[in-house]
Design a protein around this motif. Structure first.
Motif, short mmCIF file in Angstrom:
data_model
loop_
_atom_site.label_atom_id
_atom_site.label_comp_id
_atom_site.label_asym_id
_atom_site.label_seq_id
_atom_site.Cartn_x
_atom_site.Cartn_y
_atom_site.Cartn_z
N ARG A 182 0.84 -1.21 0.00
CA ARG A 182 0.00 0.00 0.00
C ARG A 182 0.87 1.25 0.00
O ARG A 182 0.61 2.20 -0.74
CB ARG A 182 -0.90 -0.03 1.23
CG ARG A 182 -1.78 1.21 1.40
CD ARG A 182 -3.08 1.09 0.65
NE ARG A 182 -3.97 2.19 1.00
CZ ARG A 182 -4.01 3.36 0.38
NH1 ARG A 182 -3.20 3.60 -0.64
NH2 ARG A 182 -4.86 4.30 0.75
N GLN A 217 -10.14 4.68 -0.99
CA GLN A 217 -8.76 4.97 -0.63
C GLN A 217 -8.01 5.60 -1.81
O GLN A 217 -8.02 5.06 -2.91
CB GLN A 217 -8.05 3.68 -0.22
CG GLN A 217 -8.69 2.95 0.94
CD GLN A 217 -8.58 3.73 2.22
OE1 GLN A 217 -7.51 4.19 2.60
NE2 GLN A 217 -9.70 3.87 2.92
N ALA A 225 -8.07 -0.54 1.29
CA ALA A 225 -7.98 -0.14 2.69
C ALA A 225 -7.31 -1.23 3.52
O ALA A 225 -7.58 -2.41 3.34
CB ALA A 225 -9.37 0.15 3.24
N SER A 273 -4.55 0.22 -3.80
CA SER A 273 -5.22 1.29 -3.06
C SER A 273 -6.36 0.73 -2.20
O SER A 273 -7.37 1.39 -1.97
CB SER A 273 -5.74 2.37 -4.02
OG SER A 273 -6.61 1.80 -4.98
#
Length: 212
Positions: A138, A197, A146, A144
């Motif tokens: 990440r 995100q 969470a 992307s």
């Protein structure tokens, strides 16, 4: 990669984003019952919000507890387990889909591929390995999705302090904190998982070990 299906109308407490949530958690049978209860709460909340579960595919400890609770609430569960651990962790045949992989590396890749978001419960070295791999990816902008740590009893506080120290000394960039959420509440943890995100942009300068 699994994708979330948007739903236009929801009832109270339901999310408009249907996610395949990967839960990393303990496989030890020696832990306090409070952690099994936490896993059950996670499974129940996951089902209540209309999500599906991706987990380690075992009947034991928190892995079994979260899957059973999710299914009891009507959620689909997918278990991913290495061939060498089928008898050790006792593969859960009640999963809607049980995927047996040749090794641990393949297991993690398959869980990653099938998941839209990652929830980390208290666990041991295997859980930490899974956490760091998905957290690092990440930070590097490789996904992307969470990533949220749910820690109501403070098990991971020493880890948080370690990572804070590494950041302060320049071994880790401040961006690591943009890549993860921390929560002590099951409900809040799912709220964080359900948020869209932004992709983290990782520049050549970020590869330096320390701030200059």
């Amino acid at each position: 990669m699994a994708t979330a299906d948007p739903v236009q109308e929801d009832g109270p407490g339901e999310s408009s984003r249907r996610l395949a949530v990967c839960v990393f958690c303990a496989s030890s049978n020696k832990i306090d019952k409070v952690y099994l209860d936490l896993a059950e709460q996670v499974g129940a909340e996951l089902a209540r919000r209309g999500h599906s579960l991706v987990s380690g595919g075992a009947q034991v400890s928190c892995m079994g507890a979260v899957a059973r609770a999710a299914r009891a609430g009507g959620a689909r569960t997918v278990g991913v387990i290495p061939e060498g651990l089928v008898s050790v962790e006792i593969a859960d045949p009640e999963n809607d889909e049980l995927v047996v992989t040749p090794d641990m590396r393949t297991r993690k890749g398959e869980m990653d591929r099938r998941s839209d978001a990652f929830l980390v419960l208290p666990g041991g070295i295997g859980t930490l390995e899974e956490l760091f791999e998905i957290w690092t990816a990440r930070v590097l902008g490789m996904h992307s999705k969470a990533v949220v740590i749910l820690d109501p009893t403070g098990v991971y506080e020493p880890l948080r302090e370690l990572m804070t120290g590494l950041t302060e000394q320049g071994f880790a960039r401040p961006k690591i904190w943009d890549a993860i959420g921390w929560s002590a509440s099951v409900s809040e943890a799912f709220d964080l998982l359900e948020r869209s995100q932004p992709r983290i942009e990782y520049t050549p300068a970020d590869y330096a070990e320390a701030e200059l």
